[in-house]
Structures are given as C-alpha cells and as structure tokens.
Design an enzyme around this catalytic site. Sequence first.
Site, PDB file in Angstrom:
ATOM      1  N   ASP A  68       0.809  -1.211   0.000  1.00  0.00           N
ATOM      2  CA  ASP A  68       0.000   0.000   0.000  1.00  0.00           C
ATOM      3  C   ASP A  68       0.847   1.268   0.000  1.00  0.00           C
ATOM      4  O   ASP A  68       2.058   1.250   0.235  1.00  0.00           O
ATOM      5  CB  ASP A  68      -0.910   0.016   1.233  1.00  0.00           C
ATOM      6  CG  ASP A  68      -2.260  -0.623   0.971  1.00  0.00           C
ATOM      7  OD1 ASP A  68      -2.526  -0.975  -0.186  1.00  0.00           O
ATOM      8  OD2 ASP A  68      -3.033  -0.794   1.931  1.00  0.00           O
ATOM      9  N   LYS A  90      -3.539   3.531  -2.537  1.00  0.00           N
ATOM     10  CA  LYS A  90      -4.543   4.562  -2.784  1.00  0.00           C
ATOM     11  C   LYS A  90      -4.115   5.836  -2.074  1.00  0.00           C
ATOM     12  O   LYS A  90      -4.141   5.903  -0.848  1.00  0.00           O
ATOM     13  CB  LYS A  90      -5.916   4.116  -2.271  1.00  0.00           C
ATOM     14  CG  LYS A  90      -6.467   2.855  -2.905  1.00  0.00           C
ATOM     15  CD  LYS A  90      -7.816   2.499  -2.285  1.00  0.00           C
ATOM     16  CE  LYS A  90      -8.385   1.216  -2.851  1.00  0.00           C
ATOM     17  NZ  LYS A  90      -7.574   0.036  -2.442  1.00  0.00           N
ATOM     18  N   MET A 202      -6.585  10.343   8.282  1.00  0.00           N
ATOM     19  CA  MET A 202      -6.907  10.875   6.950  1.00  0.00           C
ATOM     20  C   MET A 202      -7.810  12.106   7.044  1.00  0.00           C
ATOM     21  O   MET A 202      -8.774  12.259   6.305  1.00  0.00           O
ATOM     22  CB  MET A 202      -7.576   9.788   6.088  1.00  0.00           C
ATOM     23  CG  MET A 202      -6.700   8.561   5.881  1.00  0.00           C
ATOM     24  SD  MET A 202      -7.578   7.157   5.132  1.00  0.00           S
ATOM     25  CE  MET A 202      -8.518   6.540   6.545  1.00  0.00           C
TER      26      MET A 202
END
Length: 289
Positions: A68, A90, A202
Amino acid sequence: MNNFFKASVQVLPSALVKTPGAKKTGRHTPGDKTTGKVWLVGAGPGDAELLTLKALRAINNADIIFYDYLVSEDIRALFPSHIPAHYVGKAKNQHSIKQEDLNQLLVTQAQAGLNVCRIKGGDPFVFGRGGEELLELRSAGIDAEVIPGITSASGCSTYADIPLTHRGLSQGCTFVTGHAEKSLDVNWAALAQLNHTLVFYMGLTRADEIAAQLLAGGLAADTPVAIIENGCRKDQRDIISDLHDFPAAVVREQVQSPALIIVGEVVRMKAQLQAQIWQHSSAESLLLA
C-alpha cells in the site's frame, strides 16, 4: 506509481499471474494444483523496526507482494529482491486499482498456487479495508491469515510523547476516519461530550469541518490538538495547536499526508514527557565531575 499498474484495471488479474523466479517456499510449486495462501500483513506506521517477527516471516515466505501507499520506504527495503513486489496503493484521488479488483486479484493469485503477502500500513483492521479483503478470500475458500500491525494512532502518538490515555485527563480513546465521499457521517455532539482522546485518520482535508463540528458540539476552543506528519519515520514532525487554530496551522505549516490529528487534553502531556536536552547535559556534567 509502479509502471506495472499504469495498464488498465481490466487486464491486471491476468497480467499479474506470474511465476516467481528461483524462490520456492517448500509448500508448493507455483502452477501446480495446490492453492496458495494470503497473508494480510500490518506493517505498522513507518519505522521498519516496529514490524513484528511474524510480519517479516510472511514477507520472506511470499511468492508475490502487494503493498500500500503507507508502507514506508524503509519497510519496502526489507522486501527480498527476488520476490515480485507491486504497488496497489490509494492516495487521495490517485487509486492504482479499484478495491473490488484488488480483492479478486488476491483470490486469483492464491488460486494460481502463489503465497501472497498483502502488506498494509498500520493494522489491516483499522481503516485498512482488511475486513473486505478477508471476506472475499473466505468466500473463495482461500487460506488466509491476518497479521496485526501497530496502528498509526498508537505508534505516532507514542513517538510524539503523547499518551492516548492518562489518568485524570482521558479514560478512553476514539478513532475516527476523516475519509468520506461527501460529509463525515459522525455524531459530533456525542463525540465532543465523550471526554475521550479523539484521533482522526486521513483528516487533513477535513480540518475545517472537524474543528467547526467539535466546537459546535461543545469542545472548548483552547482544547489542544497535535498534528503528526510522517509519524514513526525519520522526518516525523509534531505540530501543536488548539481546536480553534489547527486548521490554519495545517495550511501555515504546509502539512502533507500521511498525517494524524489528535484532539484532547493528553496533548498537553507532551511538554512534560518529551526528552529534555538540558537533562542529558546535566547528566553528562555529573559524569565528568
């Protein structure tokens, strides 16, 4: 981004069914009728020394690795050079592969007889979509194992000398994701009244919303806030602010992802708990006296 994933998503599964080089695990030979295994591995927040022995064993026993965005360079440096490793991460508005295609990719690789290491930043089951991937693997009858990792809230706060809980200040901790398609689906009033340490993953692009909603929910404007950029890495940066000012601090300090936002009275402990240069100097003076 790995050039391998610049091809269209539709051809990824067939393109990625590869036979590894000289590496053999001893369990099977890729291409035979034996189904492989998938490890969903938590790599922790960045420091390679925080990897568990079990995680490192899975990396070394893999025939192919998928990693990732949040898997640090130091951790990637531990990948054996003879094992194919592909980026499937991502970042914001930059997805190398759709999640449903990735889920299926893990299945097809194991069905091809490969041992697959799917390595994620932090812990697979904390905002890591590990549950979705494991469901797909279980549904397909694939042998799969989840290996926990240190989640960012724990690792980054500890490296910043901020306890997530502290007697008299906070008797609980709540993790909240700042990722959402539109607005965050959060009971802000309840969150503000918990008297918990609040950790937002995030949340950089939602800083204004987080501050406004918590203030509206009753949290004081001077509630301390820590913004931890690149936590548990060599370039970690800790920015201390308060609930009223921290969105401006994000802009002023040009904070970049990955970053964690910690809201709560425990942030005040940092000044008391961090190593003091003068203490080390005094100790050295005593030794030399």
